[in-house]
Design a protein around this motif. Structure first.
Motif, PDB file in Angstrom:
ATOM      1  N   MET A 131     -29.437 -19.267 -51.335  1.00 57.65           N
ATOM      2  CA  MET A 131     -28.361 -20.363 -52.068  1.00 57.65           C
ATOM      3  C   MET A 131     -27.206 -20.003 -52.030  1.00 57.65           C
ATOM      4  SD  MET A 131     -30.490 -22.500 -54.375  1.00 57.65           S
ATOM      5  CE  MET A 131     -31.215 -20.892 -55.348  1.00 57.65           C
ATOM      6  N   ARG A 132     -26.479 -18.639 -52.311  1.00 58.24           N
ATOM      7  CA  ARG A 132     -25.513 -17.624 -52.618  1.00 58.24           C
ATOM      8  C   ARG A 132     -24.842 -17.483 -51.258  1.00 58.24           C
ATOM      9  NH1 ARG A 132     -25.230 -11.913 -56.445  1.00 58.24           N
ATOM     10  NH2 ARG A 132     -25.503 -14.082 -57.807  1.00 58.24           N
ATOM     11  N   ALA A 133     -25.290 -17.327 -50.602  1.00 60.79           N
ATOM     12  CA  ALA A 133     -25.021 -16.927 -48.890  1.00 60.79           C
ATOM     13  C   ALA A 133     -24.364 -18.280 -48.196  1.00 60.79           C
ATOM     14  CB  ALA A 133     -25.963 -16.108 -48.095  1.00 60.79           C
ATOM     15  N   VAL A 134     -25.386 -19.355 -48.866  1.00 60.18           N
ATOM     16  CA  VAL A 134     -24.716 -20.942 -48.257  1.00 60.18           C
ATOM     17  C   VAL A 134     -23.699 -20.844 -48.774  1.00 60.18           C
ATOM     18  CG1 VAL A 134     -25.077 -23.783 -48.283  1.00 60.18           C
ATOM     19  CG2 VAL A 134     -27.041 -21.543 -47.030  1.00 60.18           C
ATOM     20  N   GLU A 135     -23.199 -20.922 -50.271  1.00 60.90           N
ATOM     21  CA  GLU A 135     -22.087 -21.338 -51.506  1.00 60.90           C
ATOM     22  C   GLU A 135     -20.595 -20.776 -50.325  1.00 60.90           C
ATOM     23  OE1 GLU A 135     -21.427 -21.298 -55.399  1.00 60.90           O
ATOM     24  OE2 GLU A 135     -22.230 -19.802 -55.476  1.00 60.90           O
ATOM     25  N   ALA A 149     -35.993 -29.073 -61.922  1.00 60.64           N
ATOM     26  CA  ALA A 149     -35.178 -27.753 -62.558  1.00 60.64           C
ATOM     27  C   ALA A 149     -35.696 -26.626 -62.475  1.00 60.64           C
ATOM     28  CB  ALA A 149     -36.795 -28.157 -64.402  1.00 60.64           C
ATOM     29  N   GLU A 150     -36.337 -26.375 -62.202  1.00 58.33           N
ATOM     30  CA  GLU A 150     -36.895 -24.937 -61.852  1.00 58.33           C
ATOM     31  C   GLU A 150     -36.175 -24.706 -60.631  1.00 58.33           C
ATOM     32  OE1 GLU A 150     -40.858 -23.484 -61.511  1.00 58.33           O
ATOM     33  OE2 GLU A 150     -42.273 -25.349 -62.134  1.00 58.33           O
ATOM     34  N   VAL A 151     -35.682 -25.435 -59.452  1.00 57.71           N
ATOM     35  CA  VAL A 151     -35.288 -24.867 -58.400  1.00 57.71           C
ATOM     36  C   VAL A 151     -33.863 -25.203 -58.929  1.00 57.71           C
ATOM     37  CG1 VAL A 151     -34.440 -25.457 -56.347  1.00 57.71           C
ATOM     38  CG2 VAL A 151     -36.830 -26.194 -56.437  1.00 57.71           C
ATOM     39  N   ARG A 152     -32.975 -25.782 -60.041  1.00 54.23           N
ATOM     40  CA  ARG A 152     -31.994 -25.907 -60.521  1.00 54.23           C
ATOM     41  C   ARG A 152     -31.706 -24.643 -61.217  1.00 54.23           C
ATOM     42  NH1 ARG A 152     -28.469 -30.587 -60.019  1.00 54.23           N
ATOM     43  NH2 ARG A 152     -29.530 -31.939 -59.511  1.00 54.23           N
ATOM     44  N   ALA A 153     -32.788 -24.179 -61.695  1.00 55.74           N
ATOM     45  CA  ALA A 153     -32.154 -23.098 -62.931  1.00 55.74           C
ATOM     46  C   ALA A 153     -31.994 -21.920 -61.868  1.00 55.74           C
ATOM     47  CB  ALA A 153     -33.908 -23.183 -64.063  1.00 55.74           C
ATOM     48  N   LEU A 154     -32.741 -21.335 -60.674  1.00 57.33           N
ATOM     49  CA  LEU A 154     -31.822 -20.667 -59.781  1.00 57.33           C
ATOM     50  C   LEU A 154     -31.215 -20.867 -58.825  1.00 57.33           C
ATOM     51  CD1 LEU A 154     -35.771 -20.764 -57.561  1.00 57.33           C
ATOM     52  CD2 LEU A 154     -35.343 -19.289 -59.827  1.00 57.33           C
ATOM     53  N   ALA A 155     -30.648 -21.953 -58.771  1.00 58.57           N
ATOM     54  CA  ALA A 155     -29.122 -22.204 -59.061  1.00 58.57           C
ATOM     55  C   ALA A 155     -28.720 -21.893 -59.509  1.00 58.57           C
ATOM     56  CB  ALA A 155     -29.328 -24.021 -57.720  1.00 58.57           C
ATOM     57  N   THR A 156     -28.724 -22.204 -61.276  1.00 59.39           N
ATOM     58  CA  THR A 156     -27.523 -22.084 -62.354  1.00 59.39           C
ATOM     59  C   THR A 156     -27.141 -20.561 -62.234  1.00 59.39           C
ATOM     60  OG1 THR A 156     -28.270 -23.834 -62.686  1.00 59.39           O
ATOM     61  CG2 THR A 156     -27.164 -22.317 -64.282  1.00 59.39           C
ATOM     62  N   ASP A 157     -28.362 -19.540 -61.888  1.00 59.11           N
ATOM     63  CA  ASP A 157     -28.130 -18.463 -62.412  1.00 59.11           C
ATOM     64  C   ASP A 157     -27.374 -17.394 -60.816  1.00 59.11           C
ATOM     65  OD1 ASP A 157     -28.801 -16.063 -63.222  1.00 59.11           O
ATOM     66  OD2 ASP A 157     -30.021 -15.377 -61.594  1.00 59.11           O
ATOM     67  N   ALA A 158     -27.936 -18.153 -59.466  1.00 58.64           N
ATOM     68  CA  ALA A 158     -27.271 -17.870 -58.333  1.00 58.64           C
ATOM     69  C   ALA A 158     -25.806 -17.547 -57.651  1.00 58.64           C
ATOM     70  CB  ALA A 158     -28.050 -17.907 -56.846  1.00 58.64           C
ATOM     71  N   LEU A 159     -25.131 -19.762 -58.334  1.00 63.07           N
ATOM     72  CA  LEU A 159     -24.016 -19.719 -57.237  1.00 63.07           C
ATOM     73  C   LEU A 159     -23.010 -19.538 -58.754  1.00 63.07           C
ATOM     74  CD1 LEU A 159     -25.751 -23.472 -55.912  1.00 63.07           C
ATOM     75  CD2 LEU A 159     -25.510 -20.700 -54.849  1.00 63.07           C
ATOM     76  N   ASP A 160     -21.727 -19.720 -57.856  1.00 69.82           N
ATOM     77  CA  ASP A 160     -20.586 -19.323 -58.611  1.00 69.82           C
ATOM     78  C   ASP A 160     -20.201 -20.221 -59.019  1.00 69.82           C
ATOM     79  OD1 ASP A 160     -20.436 -16.888 -57.946  1.00 69.82           O
ATOM     80  OD2 ASP A 160     -19.228 -16.958 -56.249  1.00 69.82           O
ATOM     81  N   PRO A 180     -22.458 -23.769 -59.593  1.00 70.19           N
ATOM     82  CA  PRO A 180     -23.583 -24.805 -59.364  1.00 70.19           C
ATOM     83  C   PRO A 180     -23.017 -26.674 -59.194  1.00 70.19           C
ATOM     84  CG  PRO A 180     -24.140 -23.832 -61.492  1.00 70.19           C
ATOM     85  CD  PRO A 180     -22.804 -23.128 -60.984  1.00 70.19           C
ATOM     86  N   ASP A 181     -22.472 -26.643 -59.957  1.00 66.95           N
ATOM     87  CA  ASP A 181     -22.446 -28.210 -59.512  1.00 66.95           C
ATOM     88  C   ASP A 181     -21.357 -28.946 -58.332  1.00 66.95           C
ATOM     89  OD1 ASP A 181     -22.419 -28.233 -62.930  1.00 66.95           O
ATOM     90  OD2 ASP A 181     -20.609 -28.514 -63.458  1.00 66.95           O
ATOM     91  N   GLU A 182     -21.424 -27.924 -57.416  1.00 62.72           N
ATOM     92  CA  GLU A 182     -21.105 -28.376 -56.478  1.00 62.72           C
ATOM     93  C   GLU A 182     -21.813 -28.194 -55.372  1.00 62.72           C
ATOM     94  OE1 GLU A 182     -18.389 -28.708 -54.799  1.00 62.72           O
ATOM     95  OE2 GLU A 182     -17.396 -28.534 -57.040  1.00 62.72           O
ATOM     96  N   ALA A 183     -23.456 -27.599 -56.201  1.00 63.50           N
ATOM     97  CA  ALA A 183     -24.267 -28.068 -54.882  1.00 63.50           C
ATOM     98  C   ALA A 183     -24.873 -29.201 -54.590  1.00 63.50           C
ATOM     99  CB  ALA A 183     -25.781 -26.647 -54.921  1.00 63.50           C
ATOM    100  N   ARG A 184     -25.656 -29.826 -54.132  1.00 60.59           N
ATOM    101  CA  ARG A 184     -26.300 -31.574 -53.932  1.00 60.59           C
ATOM    102  C   ARG A 184     -28.017 -30.802 -54.261  1.00 60.59           C
ATOM    103  NH1 ARG A 184     -25.148 -34.199 -48.661  1.00 60.59           N
ATOM    104  NH2 ARG A 184     -26.410 -35.397 -49.077  1.00 60.59           N
ATOM    105  N   PHE A 185     -28.876 -31.740 -54.407  1.00 57.30           N
ATOM    106  CA  PHE A 185     -29.599 -31.636 -54.255  1.00 57.30           C
ATOM    107  C   PHE A 185     -30.533 -32.875 -54.716  1.00 57.30           C
ATOM    108  CE2 PHE A 185     -28.426 -28.025 -57.299  1.00 57.30           C
ATOM    109  CZ  PHE A 185     -29.341 -27.185 -57.354  1.00 57.30           C
ATOM    110  N   GLU A 186     -31.429 -32.758 -53.053  1.00 58.44           N
ATOM    111  CA  GLU A 186     -32.834 -33.861 -53.097  1.00 58.44           C
ATOM    112  C   GLU A 186     -33.764 -33.554 -52.558  1.00 58.44           C
ATOM    113  OE1 GLU A 186     -30.425 -35.949 -49.564  1.00 58.44           O
ATOM    114  OE2 GLU A 186     -28.840 -36.217 -50.389  1.00 58.44           O
TER     115      GLU A 186
END
Length: 258
Positions: free
Chosen positions: A43-47, A77-88, A90-96
């Motif tokens: 996720m970080r690489a994509v961001e 919630a589990e996946v979003r928590a990982l994104a929150t930890d990884a991304l600069d 996380p509000d810019e990421a879409r989740f579907e």
């Protein structure tokens, strides 16, 4: 801008990387921890690339019964928590939520939706288990997609760690082994040009770690970029490759942490 759909499962032991514990020194719980680390690095690489991050996750309704509602929270919630930890940001990421009963169906539905209904110029599917996928490679794929309708990144044993499209293909069983060959044939059958990225490791078994661990350790020694979360975890566990009776094998200096 290419929309990059990162396929993600909640990191639950036995659900993710089920073959890794049977073919490496890692336990099922550690395999789940490694999955989480690799997903964060992906996720970080994509961001940090020029692409748009779409986290495509499986929810409880699409998980096998024995793993549904098995986590501390919902799958989302589990996946979003990982994104929150990884991304600069996380509000810019879409989740579907992923739609489909098989990987081929889920990939096809995602690509068809992005290209057909959202009018994305290009879209790609990547697994959350390819930590060596870098910002540079993602941007290179975007450039290749200007000249090719399909761009594929090979991985071990005929798998793919990246599949990008500007035009769709017949996705029915398109990820059947060997996926790199099957997807290429589907693209050629549709009259599309196919480009390729360098081969990169996607982790499913201990054999894949045999490829990944030495490369990461070499890059650390040379002061090169490595997937931070993945490299840190494997080095904490002391996972290394050494010569065994039957050839190279995985070893570790730290005991099972589960």
């Amino acid at each position: 801008m290419t929309v990059i759909a990162v396929f993600a499962d909640p990191p639950r032991p036995g659900l993710v990387l089920p073959d890794l514990a049977d073919s490496s020194p890692l336990s099922a719980a550690e395999a789940a921890d490694l999955y989480a680390a690799m997903l964060k690095d992906t996720m970080r690489a994509v961001e940090r690339s020029g692409g748009e991050l779409l986290v495509n996750y499986r929810d409880e309704e699409s998980l096998p019964d024995e793993f549904a509602d098995a986590g501390e929270g919902s799958a989302e919630a589990e996946v979003r928590a990982l994104a929150t930890d990884a991304l600069d940001d996380p509000d810019e990421a879409r989740f579907e939520v992923q739609v489909g009963s098989t990987l081929s169906a889920r990939a096809g539905n995602t690509i068809s939706h992005l290209l057909g209904e959202e009018d994305a110029q290009s879209a790609a599917v990547v697994p959350g288990t390819a930590p060596m996928l870098t910002r540079k490679e993602i941007d290179s794929a975007a450039m290749k997609l200007r000249r090719n309708e399909v761009v594929l990144g090979p991985s071990e044993r005929g798998r793919v760690h990246f599949a990008g499209f500007t035009e769709s293909v017949d996705f029915a069983d398109a990820y059947e082994t060997p996926a790199i060959e099957t997807l290429t044939n589907r693209a050629v059958d549709a009259g599309h040009e196919v480009g390729f990225l360098p081969t990169a490791t996607s982790v499913a078994t201990g054999a894949d770690l045999l490829s990944l661990v030495p490369e990461m350790n070499a890059r650390v020694a040379a002061g090169r970029i490595v997937p931070e979360h993945t490299a840190t975890l494997l080095r904490e566990w002391g996972v290394r490759v050494a010569e065994g009776d039957a050839g190279p094998e995985l070893t570790r200096t730290q005991t099972d942490s589960s």
